[in-house]
Enzyme design. Structure first.
Site, PDB file in Angstrom:
ATOM      1  N   CYS A 205       5.072   1.650   2.698  1.00 57.58           N
ATOM      2  CA  CYS A 205       4.815   0.219   2.563  1.00 57.58           C
ATOM      3  C   CYS A 205       3.313  -0.052   2.620  1.00 57.58           C
ATOM      4  CB  CYS A 205       5.524  -0.553   3.681  1.00 57.58           C
ATOM      5  SG  CYS A 205       7.309  -0.355   3.727  1.00 57.58           S
TER       6      CYS A 205
ATOM      7  N   ASP B 116     -30.876   0.845  26.757  1.00 55.56           N
ATOM      8  CA  ASP B 116     -31.941  -0.107  26.443  1.00 55.56           C
ATOM      9  C   ASP B 116     -32.385  -0.721  27.774  1.00 55.56           C
ATOM     10  OD1 ASP B 116     -33.544  -1.985  24.924  1.00 55.56           O
ATOM     11  OD2 ASP B 116     -32.027  -3.470  25.480  1.00 55.56           O
TER      12      ASP B 116
END
Length: 790
Positions: A103, A505
């Protein structure tokens, strides 16, 4: 004579209906005009091969008027449901009626041929799809209509509550489970009588009566409650891809057929108790798996239900109750105590207490002051709050989080795909083993051959192998969500568990993200106050955390034009007719002239003149040092990658206990750093929050974004940290490693169980009823082991 069935949907053809459709050169019967139109649509699109490979009949098209899809072309509706980026639109769908990989193949192939469609990915396990297209070439309504013509009803996630679909599936499963449970109890009662009679003696008529009643009770259990297994086996055989339902269906049908034969001939063993027990235990395992899948899929719906249906809007000095969907940016809204903030906004005056626990997992309420951001879905725990709307619909933080979750639900992790491949091969091995066992025992002892073959088929069902991975991932995802960490990509947990290096960071990640101006050193003819207003005007359009330091600058600000933001460098704009820059020393020097000082802090300059050096500081998160230490204790090597100047990065590194740090890195430099670590054999986890972190977050093997940071960073990351602190990171790594360990335990248990049980059953040491208990117990053990993560 049984009625003919529809070639398209598999349902019986009503009497008097004589409709046909030409498929692959043959006339095929269909039950109604809808199935005829759908089959012709598939044929005319050149997709006839769908019928060769489908694993289930197509769903019968329901009666939805074509005009019903036109509503999704309305701009107001699309603004809430569709993500639009650079001319590309994307939407997440739930495809009702989608049952198998064939499907999904059909939907993908058909949509790929539609002009303007850029891509579609369908996950048959969750029946969810992600569709990307150019809205200027094809309207959304046309695409939805195309999917519906194939027989699958598309639901746009966010417009449709998927609870209704899940409820229908759950009710059907409960009905089948109830029939199987009641039938099993009755047949087991009859079996106790028969077993007792075999030892103590029983009247022949009573014996035949109990066998016949057992047949009457077991038959609906097999063909109604066990229908999903029989249909699944038929579909997989028709597609020439044997699945786990094949040995299950073979065992059930063989046991039932032999029992029926022996019942009517009045002698021989019957297995009705084993049939009903097998069906019940299988359905119980499938129901547990379905409940876990629904729980995972309902997370996004639960988040959306945090938003209230209406809000109090202030207009012309009067309060009016309006639908939340009618709010627009700039509206003023009053939120009474105890109610949820309907959309994103900023607090206009006074203070407010926001309970964001349902979003972040943190129990402590957050005190907000005028100018602070308010997140839609959080609860006002203090006095009535007055807010100005800044984002609605698809642009809110909550909607962004939901999109990330839905993206994860359209993907399947590599370990799950590997387990499925193992299971498919294992099914073939089981079937071949059963044939070999049957042939061997028919030669040695024909009287025992059938029961032993039946035990082999039952005991070696690969259900546990198939459940080993998805249950563990579902439990781990739920556990992380409660700790404030959302998994947005399927393979994130496996990759995080293997990480040995974590790159942070600095600004907004290791720091709290509330920078403040420390000093202003003038370098030109303007005073400090004037320089600050120029800097604030430049920083108004910046998404960098340091820009927050300039939000408190008072006085009128000059209007900025021709604004250009260069991530990792700074901002340029035209103020009062002159070009100005703020950012790193070298960036400003390209406009103002030769460098005027050491490379730290922010520099402000204009054409041919330096104006000021501004020092901005952001305090470290109080839990940062502890989180870094815990990650290091878990074997990760911490590294800082920052665009800030070296003295600030060095000071932060020393304070949190990190020895390796890199300063003044542009976005491409951060990316090169992560790539260099990868070339050294390191498995890197990247943690960031800003726009300049987006490239490296997208490229890192696994990445974590801070939810309070830039939306682009969240979109690029594999996980999103919703809490204000970093304390959840070490626990996330532990859970990821436990998840991989439990997946390996489950796979080892499933494989080991079959390696042990199969020879014992083949040797005739395991009767069919014990095989049914052993198989079901192995599946439930896998599920229970996985849910230890939750």
């Amino acid at each position: 004579m049984a009625p003919a069935t529809c070639f398209h949907c598999g349902e019986p053809i009503p009497p008097g209906v004589a409709l046909e459709v030409l498929i692959s050169g043959e006339q095929r019967p269909v039950c109604c005009g809808g199935c005829q139109a759908a089959a012709e649509f598939i044929r005319d699109a050149g997709l006839d091969r769908y019928y060769d490979f489908r694993a289930a009949p197509a769903p019968r098209p329901d009666d939805v008027a074509g005009d019903a899809w036109v509503a999704y072309d309305r701009p107001d509706l699309q603004s809430r449901l569709v993500t639009m980026t650079d001319g590309t639109s994307s939407v997440n769908l739930l495809l009702e009626g989608l049952r198998c990989p064939a499907c999904a193949w059909l939907v993908e192939r058909r949509l790929d041929r539609v002009p303007g469609v850029l891509g579609i990915a369908v996950n048959p396990a969750s029946a969810r799809a992600r569709l990307e297209w150019r809205s200027d070439a094809t309207p959304l309504s046309s695409l939805l209509r195309t999917i519906h013509a194939l027989g699958y009803r598309p639901h746009v996630l966010g417009a449709t509550d998927t609870l209704e679909v899940a409820t229908r599936e759950r009710r059907t499963a409960l009905r089948r489970l109830a029939v199987a449970g009641l039938g099993m109890m009755q047949v087991m009662m009859f079996a106790v009588g028969l077993y007792s009679g075999a030892f103590a003696g029983m009247d022949p008529e009573l014996r035949e009566y109990l066998r016949l009643v057992s047949l009457l009770v077991a038959t609906p259990v097999l063909f109604y409650a066990g229908r999903p297994f029989l249909e699944g086996a038929w579909r997989s055989l028709a597609a020439r891809q044997p699945g786990m339902d094949v040995p299950v269906a073979a065992a059930l049908l063989l046991a039932w057929s032999a029992s029926v034969w022996n019942t009517f001939r009045g002698s021989g063993e019957i297995y009705f108790d084993s049939v009903t027990m097998f069906v019940f235990l299988l359905l119980l395992g499938r129901y547990v798996e379905m409940a876990a899948r629904h729980q995972a899929g309902s997370t996004s719906d639960a988040l959306l239900r945090l938003l209230p249906a209406s809000a109090l809007r202030i207009r012309d000095g009067r309060a009016e109750r309006v639908a939340t969907a009618d709010l627009v940016a700039g509206d003023e809204v009053v939120v009474p105590a105890g109610e949820a903030f309907p959309v994103d906004g900023v607090l206009l005056a006074g203070t407010a207490v926001a309970d964001e626990s349902l979003l972040t997992g943190e129990s402590a309420a957050i005190v907000k002051v005028a100018g602070d951001r308010l997140i839609g879905g959080s609860v006002n725990g203090g006095d009535p709050a007055r807010m100005r709307v800044t984002a609605v619909g698809h642009d809110t933080a909550l909607a962004g989080i939901v999109r990330l979750l839905e993206r994860a639900q359209t993907e399947r992790p590599a370990v799950a795909r590997l387990a499925d491949r193992w299971a498919s091969w294992f099914v073939v091995i089981v079937l071949l083993s059963a044939l070999a066992v049957a042939a061997t025992w028919f030669a040695l002892d024909p009287a025992r051959a059938f029961g032993i073959t039946l035990a082999v088929l039952v005991v070696s069902c690969p259900c546990a192998l198939s459940l080993a991975t998805p249950t563990a991932i579902t439990a781990a995802t739920a556990s992380l969500a409660r700790r404030g960490l959302l998994v947005t990509r399927a393979d994130a947990l496996e990759t995080l568990a293997r990480s040995d290096t974590v790159v942070f960071d600095k600004t907004g990640t290791l720091t709290v993200g509330r920078p403040a101006i420390q000093t202003v050193r003038t370098l030109g003819p303007l005073d400090a106050e004037h320089c600050l207003r120029l800097a604030a005007a430049l920083e108004q359009s910046s998404a960098h955390p340091l820009a927050l330091a300039f939000r408190e600058v008072g006085g009128p600000l000059p209007e900025a034009g021709e604004v250009r933001s260069l991530p990792g460098l700074g901002i340029e704009a035209r103020l009062d007719g002159q070009r100005h820059r703020i950012g790193s020393r070298d960036f400003v020097a390209a406009l103002a002239g030769p460098a005027a000082g050491p490379d730290h802090g922010l520099y402000l300059g204009r054409d041919g003149a330096w104006l000021a050096q501004i020092e901005v500081a952001d305090a470290l998160r109080p839990e940062a040092a502890r989180a870094v230490a815990d990650l290091a204790a878990l074997g990760l090597r911490p590294v800082i990658s920052s665009g800030d100047h070296a003295p600030a990065v060095r000071a932060a590194a020393i304070e949190v206990g990190i020895t390796e740090y890199h300063a003044r890195l542009a976005p491409q430099d951060k990316l090169q750093l992560v790539q260099a670590l990868g070339q050294q054999g390191r498995r890197v986890a990247m943690i960031g929050d800003g726009v300049n972190d987006a490239p490296v977050l997208a490229a890192a093997p696994v990445s974590i974004a801070i939810a309070a940071g830039a939306a682009l960073a969240r979109t690029s990351a594999d996980l999103v940290l919703m809490t204000r602190g970093l304390g959840a990171l070490p626990e996330a790594l532990r859970i990821a490693r436990r998840t991989v360990t439990i997946i390996r335990q489950n796979l080892a248990w499933a494989a080991g169980y079959n390696l042990i049980a199969l020879p014992l059953a083949a040797a005739g040491l395991v009767p069919p009823w014990a095989a049914a208990i052993g198989m079901s117990a192995s599946s439930l053990l896998v599920v229970a082991n996985a849910w230890r993560l939750a």
